[in-house]
Design a protein around this motif. Sequence first.
Motif, PDB file in Angstrom:
ATOM      1  N   THR B  69      27.787  10.351  -0.789  1.00  0.00           N
ATOM      2  CA  THR B  69      28.283   9.368   0.185  1.00  0.00           C
ATOM      3  C   THR B  69      27.133   8.791   1.004  1.00  0.00           C
ATOM      4  O   THR B  69      27.108   7.596   1.302  1.00  0.00           O
ATOM      5  CB  THR B  69      29.332  10.001   1.135  1.00  0.00           C
ATOM      6  OG1 THR B  69      30.242  10.762   0.361  1.00  0.00           O
ATOM      7  CG2 THR B  69      30.086   8.929   1.883  1.00  0.00           C
ATOM      8  N   VAL B  70      26.168   9.646   1.370  1.00  0.00           N
ATOM      9  CA  VAL B  70      24.979   9.146   2.073  1.00  0.00           C
ATOM     10  C   VAL B  70      24.366   8.026   1.239  1.00  0.00           C
ATOM     11  O   VAL B  70      24.060   6.937   1.732  1.00  0.00           O
ATOM     12  CB  VAL B  70      23.925  10.267   2.260  1.00  0.00           C
ATOM     13  CG1 VAL B  70      22.614   9.687   2.782  1.00  0.00           C
ATOM     14  CG2 VAL B  70      24.429  11.334   3.205  1.00  0.00           C
ATOM     15  N   VAL B  72      25.739   6.191  -1.209  1.00  0.00           N
ATOM     16  CA  VAL B  72      26.587   5.008  -1.403  1.00  0.00           C
ATOM     17  C   VAL B  72      26.654   4.172  -0.126  1.00  0.00           C
ATOM     18  O   VAL B  72      26.311   2.976  -0.127  1.00  0.00           O
ATOM     19  CB  VAL B  72      28.016   5.436  -1.824  1.00  0.00           C
ATOM     20  CG1 VAL B  72      28.968   4.257  -1.755  1.00  0.00           C
ATOM     21  CG2 VAL B  72      27.994   6.027  -3.227  1.00  0.00           C
ATOM     22  N   ILE B  73      27.077   4.798   0.963  1.00  0.00           N
ATOM     23  CA  ILE B  73      27.252   4.050   2.222  1.00  0.00           C
ATOM     24  C   ILE B  73      25.902   3.526   2.713  1.00  0.00           C
ATOM     25  O   ILE B  73      25.728   2.339   3.002  1.00  0.00           O
ATOM     26  CB  ILE B  73      27.893   4.949   3.307  1.00  0.00           C
ATOM     27  CG1 ILE B  73      29.229   5.503   2.822  1.00  0.00           C
ATOM     28  CG2 ILE B  73      28.016   4.176   4.626  1.00  0.00           C
ATOM     29  CD1 ILE B  73      30.413   4.604   2.990  1.00  0.00           C
ATOM     30  N   GLY B  74      24.928   4.442   2.792  1.00  0.00           N
ATOM     31  CA  GLY B  74      23.606   4.035   3.275  1.00  0.00           C
ATOM     32  C   GLY B  74      22.999   2.962   2.394  1.00  0.00           C
ATOM     33  O   GLY B  74      22.472   1.972   2.886  1.00  0.00           O
ATOM     34  N   GLY B  75      23.095   3.151   1.094  1.00  0.00           N
ATOM     35  CA  GLY B  75      22.479   2.218   0.155  1.00  0.00           C
ATOM     36  C   GLY B  75      23.067   0.818   0.249  1.00  0.00           C
ATOM     37  O   GLY B  75      22.340  -0.164   0.386  1.00  0.00           O
ATOM     38  N   PHE B  76      24.379   0.716   0.209  1.00  0.00           N
ATOM     39  CA  PHE B  76      24.994  -0.625   0.264  1.00  0.00           C
ATOM     40  C   PHE B  76      24.760  -1.272   1.630  1.00  0.00           C
ATOM     41  O   PHE B  76      24.499  -2.473   1.725  1.00  0.00           O
ATOM     42  CB  PHE B  76      26.496  -0.561  -0.048  1.00  0.00           C
ATOM     43  CG  PHE B  76      26.794  -0.442  -1.516  1.00  0.00           C
ATOM     44  CD1 PHE B  76      26.295  -1.379  -2.419  1.00  0.00           C
ATOM     45  CD2 PHE B  76      27.561   0.605  -2.009  1.00  0.00           C
ATOM     46  CE1 PHE B  76      26.560  -1.260  -3.776  1.00  0.00           C
ATOM     47  CE2 PHE B  76      27.833   0.722  -3.367  1.00  0.00           C
ATOM     48  CZ  PHE B  76      27.321  -0.208  -4.252  1.00  0.00           C
TER      49      PHE B  76
END
Lengths: 468, 89
Positions: B69-70, B72-76
């Motif tokens: 999740t780090v 996915v959320i951070g990346g996008f």
Amino acid sequence: MEYSKLFYVLAAILFILGLKKLSHPKTARGGNTMASIGMFIAIVTTLLASNNLDFTLIIAGIVIGGLIGGVFAAKIEMTQMPQMVAIFNGFGGAASALVAGADFIRNIDKLQTGVFINGLSPTFYLVVVILSIFVGTLTFTGSFIAFGKLQGFISGQPIVFPGQQIFNAIFAFSMVTITAYLVMGGNDLVNFFYAIVFLSALMGITLTIPIGGADMPVVISLLNSYSGVAAAATGFVLMNNGLIISGALVGASGLILTNIMCKGMNRSLTNVIFGAVGLKQESSGDGEAKQITVKSYSTEEAAMIFDAADKVIVVPGYGLAVAQAQHAIREVAEFLESKGKKVLYAIHPVAGRMPGHMNVLLAEANIPYEQLKDLDEINPEFEDCDVALVLGANDVVNPAARHDKSSPIYGMPILDVDKSRTVIINKRTMNTGFAGIQNELFGFDNSIMVFGDAKEMLQQLLKDLKEL
Amino acid sequence: MDINILTVFILAIFVGIEIISKVPPTLHTPLMSGSNAISGIAIVGAIIATRLDGGMGTWLGLIAVIFATVNVIGGFMVTDRMLKMFKRK
């Protein structure tokens, strides 16, 4: 046919279309949104289609991870983007390895009876599990070392010790041996599983510490690729097309970037990983033998040269990022443009610490992307350029790359700043660049040094320009 | 069965090479962070891995959910933040 599989395909299509839209700055943002919708679909599909899930755990995990990721993403400075990408790569790799590990632990009993697991033969299953754990764990530890180097927790200099290559060879050999042993039906799976995790973690470290700061663009691209490979391998473990396709896309992306970075330095990947360029002892000798006399100017004198110029090309390097001088250069450029002068930016592929690092910094300072030119576009422009302003760049403008076969950067494509009428070089000190070699450009007749911190120098220069 | 899935993998690599070769150098950093977010697709596997059987697998799954999740959320989010800045004249 399970309908959920259709939604994974839809997610994969959105990833592909999203990446496709990254081919132009105008459509790129929409592409990123598209890819994130794809991810959302994949997550919701998984939550709805899987049985026996622990929603409390999942929600807790998503909230914790989301908070960490969100805060990082919102707070990080653009200059720290390489560290950020490095650490995210690490998390991605670790997640893949953990998933493969979790599946493996659940299937240990089955493995010993020789039945098919997730539709895979035990041999194939073991190989992909080990591959996923190996690549994922290596990405995790390697990314943390890269992060440490970029953040300054660990020395940016290559760290080498005698017999390093032999250690790596022993580790690699042990991995292969263990895999072969397990595939042939070896016992004691759990202990060997831990041994694999340990060896992979160690290799992530030993393969990353000998790589110096300026080679980071290659390392980050490579780790990016690995995180994709790990995801794809996990996709094989679970027989999930969504993971396989996405992992392959990311793997390919990282590989392409790695290749571009290597070409930008005229070095092979093997040379970057095992060459440890930038070691002090390697570069002494030739560099010190030639004494270079430089002309040092004040910003006031430099301002007069700018005043007489019609065309200015700015060459940003890592020093610009360190000094956070992106806004200062934009102000200077705007002033020059208001006087009717043409300003362009020359971006070397390996300028900065990751692919595209300089472009993001300059974009942050509101510099239009049309003014940022890559190596092939900009080099002919130096011929009729009045002033090339080199800001914290060194090796990418070193003419030794053209002719000095003994130089560690020989053959690297460089920006032809020396072709312009005047080259103004801003550096903090006369220290050598990353490659540890003296830059003969500084001693050229048309070269002028203006020493100082890039940001302070540019602010002073702007003042002096306005006073002319 | 093993062959089918290998085919998918290999074709996806070709698609990846084809589309990513067209990304201009200016967008290489957002490409990295964006593709990085996509590699967070491991979250799908992580969610499945948390299924309750009281074993170590569940806990590995939880850590995997957090890490992915780090990513996915951070990346996008960070990619969006960067791409917002790319402006024309």
